[in-house]
Design an enzyme around this catalytic site. Structure first.
Site, PDB file in Angstrom:
ATOM      1  N   GLU A 296       0.849  -1.186   0.000  1.00  0.00           N
ATOM      2  CA  GLU A 296       0.000   0.000   0.000  1.00  0.00           C
ATOM      3  C   GLU A 296       0.891   1.245   0.000  1.00  0.00           C
ATOM      4  O   GLU A 296       1.945   1.266   0.633  1.00  0.00           O
ATOM      5  CB  GLU A 296      -0.879  -0.020   1.256  1.00  0.00           C
ATOM      6  CG  GLU A 296      -1.765   1.189   1.451  1.00  0.00           C
ATOM      7  CD  GLU A 296      -2.437   1.205   2.812  1.00  0.00           C
ATOM      8  OE1 GLU A 296      -3.573   1.681   2.904  1.00  0.00           O
ATOM      9  OE2 GLU A 296      -1.813   0.725   3.795  1.00  0.00           O
ATOM     10  N   LYS A 355      -9.773   0.447  -2.244  1.00  0.00           N
ATOM     11  CA  LYS A 355      -9.991   0.045  -0.855  1.00  0.00           C
ATOM     12  C   LYS A 355     -11.414   0.395  -0.427  1.00  0.00           C
ATOM     13  O   LYS A 355     -11.878   1.528  -0.620  1.00  0.00           O
ATOM     14  CB  LYS A 355      -8.965   0.757   0.039  1.00  0.00           C
ATOM     15  CG  LYS A 355      -8.945   0.309   1.479  1.00  0.00           C
ATOM     16  CD  LYS A 355      -7.826   1.024   2.233  1.00  0.00           C
ATOM     17  CE  LYS A 355      -7.724   0.582   3.675  1.00  0.00           C
ATOM     18  NZ  LYS A 355      -6.621   1.287   4.391  1.00  0.00           N
ATOM     19  N   CYS A 407      -4.470  -3.440   3.962  1.00  0.00           N
ATOM     20  CA  CYS A 407      -4.087  -2.997   5.298  1.00  0.00           C
ATOM     21  C   CYS A 407      -5.210  -3.118   6.326  1.00  0.00           C
ATOM     22  O   CYS A 407      -5.520  -4.199   6.804  1.00  0.00           O
ATOM     23  CB  CYS A 407      -3.555  -1.564   5.213  1.00  0.00           C
ATOM     24  SG  CYS A 407      -2.616  -1.035   6.666  1.00  0.00           S
TER      25      CYS A 407
END
Length: 538
Positions: A296, A355, A407
């Site tokens: 990321e 995301k 994440c």
């Protein structure tokens, strides 16, 4: 003859000497449960990574059960809050590493409220027959609420995430994190009940009811037996062949929040490490990867809008001769996205994943006007809110189906499961932990990925900008990992799998069942209490 008589007021003379002892006993009686609640919360924290003391979670809940059993809901509320503070204050200290203690303390104060409500619920159901079962279900109901509210939830600190090294881990494949957490909590409450019954029997000499003793014993035995039986669900077999994967950790120019000030340097570092690996492959020192995974934020410069960034990525992809999943920050139609970009060495960018579970106060700022009025510096840290993606992200990389879980998303059950049900044969968790320095955060997150590997029986790769990056087998074993704040790369042949565990197939069902059990126990206990008060008033 003189007769010496015993003074009739002697008992009154002794009473003032006994009074201080009585007051001290009362103070001890009041303070001991509070101290025990807080310390058992600390004990639960110690059971979490990076330590491998997973088994301490069981005595932590045993003490918590001792503190709460038989008390009223108000006492349970206060004692539960102390337990929550003891657990969450040290567990989440990393949230204040770069921004000061304010956000850390605010987060803990809010999250501990959920634990306080659980404490009240456990106290209420502790008067029921078989109370360890009801109490463990109440805990999982509290976790379910905490994973959803406020601001779409914060599941960090789920009991399951502290069990990556433990004997209970295979239960993740049976029913996901709710069943794994339930087993640990049930075992803890059951352990206290066993000890309580043994002590009561020794003191009074009266036989314990068979049903009560059986429930206590089964509360300890069933989770352990279930964990052993669930080992049959854990497998490393390569059902769909294998793939050679490369995980790149390029490192960052500096620790802390300021790392982002040199976005081009971060991109260059990851490109340079990829080119270094390509040179090792050409020299025969490393296996040629089928695909490459970057973390990321490895390209916070938008490669769709910046020709220089695009050229750097294309050069790296050409050098390694394999598709790369690049973590980028992309602006599209005036909206900002935390995006994974599938970069083909010949075709360029061919697919994207945005995301979906974005981080409050990190990637977007809820209640922006209110927070700005309190502290304008906080609003400047998040100048523009990120937008959410809407679709699962599964990249086809050299024939392999790679599911992307960016994440923070790894903490959410639904976010990981959706990639597997969408066809992922392998999971990648690209992350950026540079803003948290050398705190325990990266190890806590790594443990989540290990639990997810077992939960869905998939290899999990964890590419992180600054570490710890890792490759995790479907049984939760870490086969390779990097250090922190060093450039490095990991290359390994890993199994690809397509079968679904019961946890994957059941989805949210086990959690909802436990929530219903908790609701049933609370309803039973409250109803019994109301009937008792009515009968007493007649």
């Amino acid at each position: 003859m003189t007769v010496t008589a015993t003074p009739v007021d002697e008992p009154e003379q002794l009473e003032p000497q006994a009074a201080p002892v009585s007051r001290a006993s009362r103070w001890v009686g009041r303070l001991l449960p509070a101290v025990a609640a807080a310390l058992s919360g600390v004990l639960l924290y110690v059971s979490f990574p990076p330590r491998t003391l997973w088994w301490l979670a069981v005595p932590a809940f045993a003490v918590f059960g001792w503190v709460l059993r038989g008390r009223g809901w108000k006492a349970g509320l206060g004692l539960g809050y102390l337990f929550g503070l003891g657990f969450l204050l040290p567990l989440l200290v990393w949230t204040g590493v770069e921004v000061g203690p304010g956000p850390w303390l605010a987060l803990v104060v809010i999250e501990a409220v959920f634990v306080a409500l659980v404490g009240a619920g456990v106290a209420v159901v502790s008067k029921l027959p078989g109370w360890p079962v009801w109490a463990a279900a109440v805990w999982i109901a509290g976790e379910a609420a905490r994973a959803r509210a406020p601001f779409n939830g914060f599941p960090w600190g789920k009991i399951a995430f502290g069990q990556a090294d433990g004997v209970f881990l295979p239960l993740a494949a049976l029913g996901g994190t709710p069943v794994l957490g339930f087993a640990v909590v049930l075992c803890g409450f059951g352990l206290y009940e066993v000890v309580r019954l043994l002590v009561a029997n020794r003191r009074t000499g009266e036989a314990v009811r068979r049903g009560t003793a059986a429930v206590a014993a089964l509360s300890v035995a069933v989770p352990l037996v279930g964990a052993l039986a669930s080992r049959a669900l854990v497998s490393d077999e390569a059902e769909d062949g294998t793939a050679t994967v490369a995980v790149i950790q390029g490192n960052v120019p500096r620790l802390g929040l300021d790392f982002n000030a040199q976005r081009r340097a971060v991109l260059d570092y990851h490109a340079r490490e990829t080119e270094r690996l390509a040179a090792e492959v050409e020299a025969g020192k490393a296996a040629r990867p089928d695909f490459v995974l970057w973390p990321e934020n490895s390209s916070d410069i938008d490669p769709f809008a910046n020709a220089d960034a695009r050229a750097v990525i294309e050069k790296a992809a050409t050098a390694i001769g394999a598709p790369i999943s690049v973590g980028g920050v992309v602006e599209r139609d005036g909206k900002l996205y935390n995006e994974q970009i599938l970069w083909d060495p010949e075709k360029g960018p061919v697919d994207t994943y945005d995301k979906r579970q974005i981080q409050p106060f990190g990637e977007y700022l809820p209640l922006r006007s209110l927070i700005g009025a309190i502290n304008s510096e906080w609003t400047s840290m998040v100048r523009q809110d990120f937008s959410r993606g809407t679709e699962p992200g599964v990249f086809t990389m050299d024939g392999a189906k790679v599911g992307l879980v960016t994440c923070y998303e790894a903490a959410f059950d639904w976010a990981v499961r959706s990639e597997v049900t969408d066809g992922a044969q392998l999971i990648s968790v690209p992350s950026n932990n540079a803003t948290f320095d050398r705190s325990e955060m990266t190890y806590q997150q790594l443990a989540m990925s290990r639990v997810r590997a077992v939960e869905h029986s998939r290899t999990v790769t964890v590419p992180v900008t600054s570490g710890v990056s890792a490759i995790i087998m479907p049984d939760g074993r870490i086969t390779q990992k990097t250090g922190m704040f060093v450039p490095d790369s990991l290359v390994q042949k890993v199994p690809l799998r397509s079968s679904q565990t019961p946890a994957t197939r059941f989805g949210i069902a086990p959690e909802m069942l436990l929530v219903l059990v908790a609701a049933g126990g609370l309803g039973w206990a409250i109803g019994a209490g109301v009937r008792g008060r009515r009968a007493g008033g007649v």
